[in-house]
Design an enzyme around this catalytic site. Structure first.
Site, PDB file in Angstrom:
ATOM      1  CG  HIS A  62      41.299  45.990  50.161  1.00 46.89           C
ATOM      2  ND1 HIS A  62      40.260  45.130  50.443  1.00 46.89           N
ATOM      3  CD2 HIS A  62      40.737  47.219  50.042  1.00 46.89           C
ATOM      4  CE1 HIS A  62      39.129  45.810  50.507  1.00 46.89           C
ATOM      5  NE2 HIS A  62      39.393  47.077  50.257  1.00 46.89           N
ATOM      6  CG  HIS A  99      39.173  41.566  47.385  1.00 47.47           C
ATOM      7  ND1 HIS A  99      39.052  42.709  48.132  1.00 47.47           N
ATOM      8  CD2 HIS A  99      38.815  41.922  46.129  1.00 47.47           C
ATOM      9  CE1 HIS A  99      38.638  43.706  47.373  1.00 47.47           C
ATOM     10  NE2 HIS A  99      38.484  43.251  46.149  1.00 47.47           N
ATOM     11  CD  GLU A 146      37.362  38.450  50.251  1.00 51.25           C
ATOM     12  OE1 GLU A 146      38.512  38.330  50.715  1.00 51.25           O
ATOM     13  OE2 GLU A 146      36.791  39.550  50.139  1.00 51.25           O
ATOM     14  CD  GLU A 189      42.069  42.262  51.077  1.00 56.37           C
ATOM     15  OE1 GLU A 189      41.578  41.947  49.970  1.00 56.37           O
ATOM     16  OE2 GLU A 189      41.409  42.795  51.989  1.00 56.37           O
TER      17      GLU A 189
END
Length: 743
Positions: free
Chosen positions: A347, A485, A578, A350
């Protein structure tokens, strides 16, 4: 300039700015009282500013000049964006025009968005309810699907009038320079502030309203829920407390907002440094595409013997997908040496993973040259591949806006609007459907599942970046990977997709226990995740409820994820990390992000050496057998040997019964013990050909051996995907050339 010198410089800059702001604030107070001090204000500001800069020029390498600025309002948003990629110490910006002198000061965010500002530092005049309290008034904070819980998407005042405010306590004297405002995150309600005032105080008793000349400044707010809007203070103001005082709001809504505050903390001998500095002196800043290439080249030039830069394809706009390989023998797969990869920036907005991967390149190169035993061992025993940006198009889009103005979704998708996080082929449902229909479920393939026919067509919605990564996976026998991410603090592991399209349900793989181990290794060694006092990022408590790891499908179903595809289409185990609550933190936060993740990045790479490894060879020729199937009893997931016959099977400690089999060979079985140490157990096999194979070879001497049906189908689908990708790339290049000729 060294980091320590730059830090001292930042203090001097802040002191000079504070002096200037104090003078301006005092003069504006006199002007409000009716004293005409315009000429005196201009002279004093010019003198203090020029003297401060001259002094800085004399004692440091920092060079700048005092330039006149137009008395008309400057385009502050453009100025802040020009500063987005500077290091946090470089906080001064000049612009030119005719008229009086005015300073444009660019300071970093205090940290509402990144959670560096704690909940107790936020207060408000009133709150609609606890779930819409001041602690929720943070830029980019996300709410759950249901309005009305404790984790809603903004601060909302209890009443709708002009006396409401959200207050931020900076904990120390701070030079405030701007505010970024956003509406309420919600799919059910429509609330945002259209205009507001700013007030500053040192004691919360006496408040000074930000002035625009002789009148109170009214800042433009939002026209929608998600677009961040920057308001730069006409004159920077010094204080400890800042209040955002809404003046108007959406006519059918409530007084609701999310915010970030820009400010330079002033030095205070009684308080710790507000910006922790990493002891690793790496290039901590945001790197756009050109700067990323430059940094990678610099690392290669410093460590040419252990690095190689290569590309795996291009983005939709033609930006190359660069990979840094780190190995003691770059450019070659060494028999018995596992292949590892980190993929970041899938992404585009990110960005933490992107910068961490670039930091990791620098760190490994430097520590290898220092003969750091751990790093030397890792480089010599592992072939490491680092892809810092899978989505360079999206990143460039977010980079243009900057860390505070990109919002939650700017640059997330590919140039074509594709979310690459579920753009890989959904092999889960293919496998599950076949098992449901099969009479003998043991004969249904649980690995190396071919691409579906629809996925290989030219009109398939498959991003060029996704196609490039799939070809990369097929070219290199990766053993372990992580997909980096941002936007949360949690590690997810396969499967990411639920059966029967249930919104969320724990959907484990055959290797569930090892995947949980991998996830826990990263989560437990990540400083932010492991902090027992950390605040939840948005609306889910991954720490107390899940110990910072969760099955991906138990969070939300995600068909076509790279994790699941990697596990089912190749030998590679992969998790998603994450990394940070803040998708796009300011450059001043990057040293802290590196310190939070450095040990986790290293420990996770070292897990590639767990389990068993070995060589599958022909008994007569002693040559390695490629594509041999390695089966572990009671684990319904196989792996295959690489081109030279070597294989790796990641396993937790324990005793295992392992069988190796290849087309035309008799299977061989042995017991293999896996210890608790992070080093693999050697578990090789020597296979004898079947009588049928011997007879076949006698009749077809000199011909290539036939692959099993599963491999033939997989290879055919891969070939079709590559052909369609080549045609799409050719068509895209022609379109780009036509567009260039028109311009």
């Amino acid at each position: 300039m060294q980091a320590a010198e730059m830090a001292r410089l930042a203090v001097l800059v802040c002191l000079s700015l504070a002096l200037e702001a104090q003078v301006i604030n005092g003069l504006l107070t006199n002007e409000i009282k009716g004293v005409n001090k315009t000429e005196q204000m201009q002279t004093t500001v010019n003198a203090s500013f020029t003297n401060a800069l001259n002094y800085l020029n004399e004692i440091t390498e920092f060079k700048t000049t005092a330039a006149p600025v137009s008395s008309s309002k400057s385009t502050a948003e453009a100025h802040i964006l020009q500063e987005r990629d500077k290091k946090p110490e470089d906080k001064v910006h000049q612009s030119e025009g005719a008229g009086t002198v005015q300073r444009e000061v660019v300071c970093p965010p205090l940290g509402l968005k990144s959670l560096r500002v704690k909940d107790f530092q936020l207060s408000a005049s009133s709150s609609e309810r606890s779930g819409l309290g001041p602690q929720r008034g943070r830029l980019n904070i996300q709410a759950g699907l249901d309005d009305g819980d404790e984790y809603d998407g903004a601060w909302c005042a209890a009443v709708k009038d002009k006396n409401q405010w959200l207050q931020v306590d900076a904990l120390r004297p701070t030079l405030f320079t701007g505010v970024v405002l956003q509406g309420r995150n919600s799919i059910w309600s429509w609330n945002f502030v259209e205009s507001y005032k700013v007030q500053i105080s040192n004691d919360t008793e006496t408040w000074a309203t930000c002035m625009n000349g002789t009148v109170e400044a009214v800042f433009k707010g939002n026209n929608d829920l998600e677009t961040p809007v920057l308001g730069m203070l006409p004159v920077p103001m010094v204080g400890q407390f800042l209040r955002i005082n809404p003046q108007s709001w959406y006519i059918n809504g409530s007084v609701c907002l999310r915010a970030e505050v820009l400010g330079c903390p002033l030095p205070d001998p009684d308080l710790p440094d507000p910006e922790p500095v990493s002891t690793d002196h790496l290039d901590f800043r945001h790197h756009n595409y050109k700067e990323m290439r430059k940094l990678m080249k610099e690392v290669h030039d410093q460590c040419p013997d252990i690095t190689r830069i290569y590309t795996i394809g291009k983005s939709y706009t033609g930006l190359k997908l660069y990979v840094m390989e780190i190995s003691d023998n770059p450019g070659k797969h060494e028999l018995g040496e596992p292949e590892f990869r980190y993929v970041a920036n899938m992404h585009g907005n990110e960005v933490v993973g992107r910068e961490l991967v670039l930091n990791l390149m620098q760190y490994i190169c430097r520590e290898y040259k220092k003969n750091n035993e751990r790093i030397v061992r890792l480089v010599k025993m592992t072939r490491i591949h680092l892809l810092p940006s899978m989505n360079p198009d999206g990143y460039e889009q977010a980079y243009k806006k900057g860390s505070e103005l990109a919002g939650w979704a700017e640059g997330r998708y590919s140039y074509e609007g594709i979310d690459m996080n579920h753009n890989f082929a959904d092999l889960n449902n293919i496998m599950w459907d076949e098992k449901e229909m099969a009479v003998d479920k043991n004969k249904v393939s649980n690995h190396y599942i071919p691409l579906p026919e629809y996925y290989t067509q030219e009109n398939a919605t498959v991003a060029p970046e996704t196609r490039a990564v799939i070809s990369w996976m097929q070219a290199i026998p990766f053993v372990l990977s992580a997909n980096l991410h941002g936007g949360e603090l949690v590690v997810t592991y396969p499967y990411d997709c639920t059966r029967n399209w249930i919104p969320r349900a724990d959907t484990p793989t055959a290797d569930n226990e090892f995947f949980r181990w991998l996830a826990m290794v990263y989560a437990s060694s990540n400083r932010a995740m492991a902090n027992p006092d950390r605040r939840i990022c948005h609306y889910e408590d991954f720490q107390t409820e899940h110990n910072n790891i969760i099955n991906g499908a138990d969070w939300h179903t995600l068909p076509g994820s790279m994790n699941d595809f990697s596990y089912l289409h190749t030998n590679c185990f992969e998790v998603t990390v994450e990394l940070s609550c803040d998708k796009y933190p300011h450059a001043s936060e990057l040293p802290m992000e590196w310190d939070n993740n450095k040990e986790a990045l290293l420990q996770y790479m070292e897990q590639v050496h767990r389990g068993i490894k070995g060589l599958v060879r022909d008994r007569e020729t002693k040559v390695g057998i490629s594509d041999a199937i390695i089966k572990v009893r009671d684990l319904d997931h196989d792996v295959r040997s690489a081109a030279g016959g070597d294989f790796w099977r990641l396993l937790n400690p324990g005793e295992y019964v392992v069988t190796a089999w290849a087309l035309g060979y008799l299977p061989a079985t042995r017991k293999c013990h896996v210890g608790s140490e992070p080093r693999p157990t050697l578990c090789g096999f020597v296979l004898a050909k079947t009588p049928q194979q011997r007879a076949l070879e006698a009749r077809t001497k000199g011909r290539k051996s036939v692959k099993d049906l599963q491999l033939r189908l997989r290879d055919e689908q891969v070939r079709k995907l590559r052909i369609s990708t080549k045609r799409l790339n050719q068509r895209r290049m022609k379109q780009q050339r036509r567009g260039q000729r028109r311009r």
